[in-house]
Scaffold this active site. Structure first.
Site, PDB file in Angstrom:
ATOM      1  N   ASP A 100      -1.583  -0.690   5.985  1.00  0.00           N
ATOM      2  CA  ASP A 100      -1.859  -0.193   7.335  1.00  0.00           C
ATOM      3  C   ASP A 100      -3.321   0.148   7.574  1.00  0.00           C
ATOM      4  O   ASP A 100      -3.676   0.554   8.667  1.00  0.00           O
ATOM      5  CB  ASP A 100      -1.007   1.052   7.623  1.00  0.00           C
TER       6      ASP A 100
ATOM      7  N   ASP B 167       0.856  -1.178   0.000  1.00  0.00           N
ATOM      8  CA  ASP B 167       0.000   0.000   0.000  1.00  0.00           C
ATOM      9  C   ASP B 167       0.903   1.242   0.000  1.00  0.00           C
ATOM     10  O   ASP B 167       2.110   1.138   0.254  1.00  0.00           O
ATOM     11  CB  ASP B 167      -0.893  -0.031   1.237  1.00  0.00           C
TER      12      ASP B 167
ATOM     13  N   ASP C 189      -6.650  -2.532   3.257  1.00  0.00           N
ATOM     14  CA  ASP C 189      -5.565  -3.458   2.925  1.00  0.00           C
ATOM     15  C   ASP C 189      -5.789  -4.857   3.484  1.00  0.00           C
ATOM     16  O   ASP C 189      -4.977  -5.755   3.240  1.00  0.00           O
ATOM     17  CB  ASP C 189      -4.226  -2.923   3.448  1.00  0.00           C
TER      18      ASP C 189
END
Length: 1229
Positions: free
Chosen positions: A896, A427, A900
């Site tokens: 995070d 990410d 995700d």
């Protein structure tokens, strides 16, 4: 301007475009009424009446969310299934069942106890890990939110107790506990700002707006009599769409996504908001985008099952040999000899029925030779993995001193998998970046300010011995302050020239320190959002510049063209700001530092404190805000039209450089070329760039345009957007370029260096983000996933294909682009050229379809770097799964946020960042990190160690059990398949439980081929795990052969050394008990000395456990022999009175150990001498202190160990050096 409890700005009067309004076309009354009540649109919510949702048919799920794998009811069946899908456990379950009968040649306890211990310990570990997940779930579910309980009273309730229909009050900076429909907010027109970073990774705030019908519900007391009904779509994972209607006071109002507040998004820049709960718990859209916690097994563990199949096949073969041999011997004349005949009938042995007796012998052999299947291996691995996880958790180098957080191994199943990762899917927001924007550089009237040189340029200048800052600006000649400097030319091959240049550069450096453009006076002052150093603009020094007029207009664009609001004022008179995007906040903070302070706004007035260049005094000025043409993804620009106190009308515009340049007047392009060069330089540094422009509008022209624009805004229908866009085009033209700005989406500490090291170790990194393409590309440059000479392949849907409104047309369009790009990559001229693939969300949706995905993945895997933009959480998970299946490589996903979770759970290894976006990703992950940079040490050090430890441990375990088990088989053959056992029952129990268990655990926990710092210096060592060198089939079969040879040497030497000669002084020969004890001693010595040869890293613990295990054998034999004969049997006083005093015993032991270990010793000598591995060379260099005595050799080997890569900091520096040298050669010509 202080904030009041109720903000007085009616943004609806300023906003022009429908991206900030409910879309009539998408959610008009007619379409909603037609769809509601149909399948998929049947949900009914009674607002402020949650009690109606406690009974069917309107009873919906509660708001409790769980990420655990088990509960009280499912733990036992699920955990048992997990344990008994291991082949070895199934075998020992069968053996334990058979031991109930009298068929077992050993005691029942010796078969049942190991199985119970192994399965029990594994289930306890699973329970403990799931308990930790439960505690984290409990923490989230126990968060509180204000809920209406009646009579206008709001009380704090836990998230888990929320029900559909509840009216809640959310305060600023709080997360939404469930999916809500917005009823009102602290703004008069019901607008609120929402941060959706957890959902789509975007840092810019989203604007949500309530229905006009519920605007007045803006106080607690007004909800005492509030009743309404919502009809809407059923729960689904679509984050960006919503269909529904609100029936309030007998009127029906359409709802769309503009009124929906999703769980795990956060209320920002709004004091409070009221909403009604429509989806709870597992029905919320973010949870619908997540997947169930998967059960993951490492590749080594899956291969271990195949090893068990091999060993089980060996077991079947030797059991079959024993069975057939027994039947043959039973049918021979030997059984008629009187001294081998049975004294009593035995139901399990009938010499007249050879088939039945042979079958029973086969069953007995399966149980007896079960030591070939190492059941204790599983419990040892479980214990070792837990200890490895503890060492990872306690690594001081993986501790964040600022947040006091450390790396956590949330599951210990995948430790060794960390050493075999080949693909990383990451990410962006909150993972690579810090969610902070900083103002870094600007270009005003063709002059660049903020001359901080990035780390890539600094590294290149260090290697080339030049002042990179002067060199860069001296080449384009656009910076007047640097035109007096000349570029030094040199040849790196000429040592004398190089020395002369160093001396010359020393003088230039000293001069540069006196005349530096970069400010050093303010380095100790930290201003959030402002990381700019240049004395020419700081401390009011810009007012003495020759182009002060251009600077004033530049600062005015920065100060007035935005949607920000001053939040609070500190003691120094400086404001903090809130805005829709973090870039706007950075601009306002920068303008404030330059002397243009935005003080506040009303509906039509903007107040600014400006620095008057003539008097150097701050003057407060008011600007009348006439229109705001807001930023949209299609427009890529934003404009405000303001008039000053003198009545002059200005259009101030900011946006993407290509959009602004297309709208410049002929007389406004004076500095376009220089600004373009600066923008290219800023973008190469990974900074987000934006161009500023303005124009002065005549009053007559404005009045004429205002009439057209007002009519366009008043138009209703699908043509409204087009009319507004055309009107905006009419005024946003003939602009004068004021300059450009560059802000940094601040990377987390150590991200470029971490990516560089991971790339050198052979890992490929893909960036998956919900952000727009331009932002993702900038971050790609900043973290060195991209570089300036890398060819970028952009996949996006073309307008021609979109206009056909056909999925087939879109698929063909994407396929054509993919095929064209792939042919270019296969071209010999481009074969070694670095390639980067950039694909947006729409194109990705098509590319992931069944007909296209294989072609897309083939292209993507061939690229050095892949960046996927505008990716939804579902798409992240799907990409991860497809990459894992298509490549067959170990994948690691790191993120995070809640968006995700899908890819974290889908990947072979999921890593969550315990950062600013809550704990959702951490709760779903296998490992958690405080920062991305810790991934370097987690993989390259701990992953490498754990892979080699587990590999060596399994191979050694297999070896020692083969050595032990085959001696039993050899004795069976030697005794004519009598079924007798060579060793005492307690000898067999003690072998895996005590005498060989601790050294192998020490091997799995403490073994290091090289220290941690050397692992980081030689990233090539990590590729041993990727290639699976230490757990290849060649090694597995080699260790099986080694075990067979060692066991044969032990048995053969013992038999032929002890049988022909007298064993004791009185001429007695060795009997079965003597033979068994001596052979067992040889086994203990051999397997423990073998582990000493395997180890590369000795500590006092290893020495204690290895030699202590051998000593324990003698201690056990002494005390066991001291027991009365009823307990010790034939081992009574065997050590002190029988084998101990016999010299033959000690001589045979020494001979057997040397002979058994000699083949392995010869193998490692040949390998290290003629076919050394990377770790062998480094070990020898380290042992011989070559890193100190021959540092050049050590550094050369370091460079050789780095895999040639097209991404990463080092590759970017090399590319920069090549670029500078090419420019230098061009300048020479």
């Amino acid at each position: 301007m202080p904030r009041t409890a109720k903000a007085k700005i009616k943004w609806s009067e300023l906003y022009s475009f429908s991206c900030f309004r409910p879309n009539p076309a998408a959610g008009g009354p007619a379409p909603v009424e037609q769809r509601l009540g149909q399948p998929g649109f049947s949900r009914v919510v009674f607002c402020n009446e949650p009690q109606k949702h406690r009974i069917k048919p309107f009873k919906y799920s509660d708001n409790y969310v769980s990420t655990t794998k088990y509960n009280l009811l499912t733990f036992l069946p699920k955990a048992l299934f997990e344990q008994f899908r291991r082949v070895a456990n199934l075998y020992f379950l069968l053996a334990a069942v058979l031991s109930i009968a009298s068929l077992a040649p050993v005691s029942k306890i010796s078969l049942v106890a190991p199985l119970v211990i192994v399965v029990g310990i594994s289930m306890i570990r699973e329970a403990v890990e799931d308990w930790h997940r439960f505690l984290q779930d409990l923490d989230v579910n126990s968060r509180t939110m204000k809920v209406h309980v009646g009579n206008g009273l709001f009380v704090e309730k836990a998230w888990k107790s929320l029900s559909v229909g509840d009216v809640v009050k959310v305060s600023k900076n709080e997360y939404f506990a469930s999916d809500l429909v917005l009823l009102s907010s602290s703004f008069e027109d019901g607008l609120c700002y929402v941060e959706t970073m957890n959902l789509d990774g975007e840092t810019n705030l989203k604007v949500k707006r309530c229905l006009e019908a519920t605007l007045n519900l803006n106080e607690d007391a007004k909800f005492s009599d509030f009743r309404a009904t919502i009809n809407c779509e059923d729960p689904n994972p679509n984050l960006y769409t919503f269909v529904g209607s609100l029936t309030f006071k007998s009127q029906s109002y359409p709802l769309c996504s503009s009124q929906v507040l999703l769980r795990d998004s956060k209320l920002q820049n709004t004091n409070y908001a009221y909403g009604v709960v429509i989806f709870t718990g597992p029905d919320t859209k973010v949870i619908r985008n997540s997947t169930a916690s998967p059960s993951k097994r490492s590749r080594i563990e899956r291969r271990m099952d195949r090893i068990i199949y091999i060993l089980f096949s060996m077991l079947l073969v030797i059991s079959l040999i024993s069975s057939i041999g027994s039947a043959v011997v039973t049918g021979s004349e030997k059984l008629k000899w009187w001294y081998v005949q049975l004294q009593e009938d035995n139901s399990f042995f009938n010499p007249s029925d050879l088939v039945f007796s042979g079958f029973l012998q086969f069953i007995r052999a399966l149980i007896l030779y079960g030591y070939l299947i190492p059941i204790s291996l599983y419990v040892s691995i479980e214990l070792v993995k837990v200890l490895q996880a503890l060492l990872i958790n306690r690594d001081v180098e993986l501790h964040n001193e600022k947040t006091y957080k450390t790396v956590k191994a949330r599951t210990s199943n995948l430790n060794e998998e960390l050493g075999q990762v080949e693909m990383i899917l990451s990410d962006k927001t909150g993972t690579l970046t810090c969610n902070q924007m900083e103002f870094r550089k600007c270009s005003i009237a063709g002059i660049s300010y903020g001359g901080d040189v990035n780390e890539v340029d600094l590294a290149a200048s260090k290697q080339m011995n030049i002042d990179i800052e002067r060199y860069r600006f001296g080449l384009d000649g656009s910076d007047p302050t640097s035109q007096s400097f000349e570029m030094l030319e040199f040849s790196l091959a000429d040592a004398s020239t190089e020395k002369a240049i160093r001396d010359a550069e020393q003088g230039v450096d000293n001069f540069g320190k006196e005349k530096s453009r970069i400010s050093t006076s303010g380095e100790g002052i930290v201003i959030k959002g402002f990381n700019f150093r240049d004395d020419r603009l700081m401390d009011k020094l810009w007012i003495g510049s020759s182009n002060v007029t251009d600077m004033i207009m530049f600062f005015r664009v920065m100060t007035l063209c935005h949607t920000g609001i001053p939040a609070e004022e500190n003691e120094a008179g400086k404001f903090k700001y809130e805005a829709e995007s973090p870039e706007e906040v950075a601009f306002l903070v920068a303008a404030q530092e330059f002397g243009f302070q935005f003080c506040g706004r009303t509906q039509s007035i903007m107040v600014v404190k400006e620095l008057d260049p003539s008097s150097a005094i701050e003057v407060e000025r008011e600007y009348k805000l006439l229109h705001l043409l807001e930023f949209c993804s299609s427009r890529k620009r934003m404009s405000v039209i303001v008039s000053n106190e003198d009545g002059r009308i200005f259009l101030l515009c900011k946006g993407a450089d290509n959009i602004i340049f297309d709208r410049l007047a002929e007389n406004g392009r004076t500095h376009q070329q220089a600004t373009s060069l600066h923008l290219s330089s800023y973008a190469e540094d990974g900074l987000r760039t934006m161009a500023f422009a303005y124009r002065i509008i005549d009053t007559a022209e404005y009045e004429k345009w205002n009439k057209i624009f007002t009519e366009a805004k008043a138009t209703m229908g699908p043509q409204r957007e087009e009319l507004i866009e055309n009107a905006s085009e009419m005024i946003e033209k003939d602009l004068i370029l004021a300059g450009a700005v560059a802000v940094e989406d601040k990377l987390q500490k150590g991200v470029p260096e971490c990516i560089d090291k991971l790339s050198q170790a052979g890992l490929k990194i893909w960036l998956l983000t919900g952000d727009k393409k331009e932002t993702a590309i900038n971050v790609g440059f900043a973290c060195s996933l991209l570089r300036h000479d890398m060819r970028q392949i952009h996949l996006s849907t073309r307008k021609e294909a979109e206009s056909r409104n056909s999925v087939e047309a879109l698929e063909n369009d994407i396929l054509d682009q993919i095929e064209k790009c792939y042919r270019e990559t296969r071209d010999k001229s481009n074969k070694d050229a670095p390639l980067a693939l950039v694909i947006d969300g729409k194109a990705l949706e098509i590319a992931l379809r069944t007909d296209v995905k294989d072609e897309f993945l083939r292209l993507a895997v061939s690229c050095s770097s892949v960046i996927c933009c505008r990716v939804s959480p579902k798409q992240k998970a799907l990409i991860t799964r497809l990459v894992k299946e298509f490549t067959g490589k170990t994948t690691l996903a790191i993120g995070d946020g809640a968006n995700d979770i899908g890819m974290i759970q889908e990947a072979d290894i999921g890593v969550g960042i315990s950062g600013m976006e809550g704990m959702q990703a951490v709760m779903a992950s296998d490992f958690s990190l405080p920062e991305f940079c810790f991934l370097e040490r987690l993989l390259i050090v701990h992953g490498h160690w754990c892979y080699k430890r587990i590999s060596k441990m399994i191979l050694y375990f297999m070896y020692k059990n083969i050595v032990f088990g085959l001696t039993l088989f050899y004795y069976e053959v030697y005794t004519a398949f009598s079924g007798d056992v060579l060793y005492d029952d307690w000898f067999m129990v003690m072998f895996n439980v005590v005498l060989t268990s601790l050294p192998v655990i020490a091997l799995g926990v403490l073994e290091q081929d090289v220290p941690a710092d050397v692992c980081l210096q030689f990233p090539a060592l990590y590729r041993q795990g990727q290639k699976n060198i230490y757990f290849s089939w060649e090694r597995i079969l080699g260790w099986i052969l080694n075990g067979a040879v060692s066991s044969l040497a032990i048995f053969t030497i013992n038999i032929y050394a002890l049988s022909p000669a007298a064993f004791e002084d009185l001429g007695q020969v060795a009997d079965l008990s003597h033979m068994g004890a001596i052979a067992y001693t040889c086994v203990i010595w051999t397997v423990n000395c073998q582990i000493a040869l395997i180890l590369s890293h000795f500590t006092w613990i290893q020495h204690l456990l290895i030699w202590g295990s051998i000593l324990c054998w003698y201690i056990f034999l002494f005390f066991y022999g001291a027991l009365p004969p009823g307990y010790s049997g034939t081992a009574f006083h065997i050590l002190m009175e029988a084998i101990g005093p016999a010299p033959m015993y000690w001589a045979v032991t020494l001979l057997v150990v040397v002979t058994s270990l000699l083949p392995y010793f010869i193998h490692i000598v040949i390998q290290r001498s003629f076919y050394p591995l990377d770790d062998h060379l480094i070990q020898e260099m380290k042992y011989c202190r070559k890193d100190i005595t021959e540092n050049e050799m050590w550094l050369r080997e370091q460079n050789n160990s780095k895999k040639a890569t097209h991404v990463g900091f080092s590759a970017r520096v090399d590319a920069k050096i090549r670029h500078l040298r090419e420019q230098l050669q061009h300048k020479k010509r």
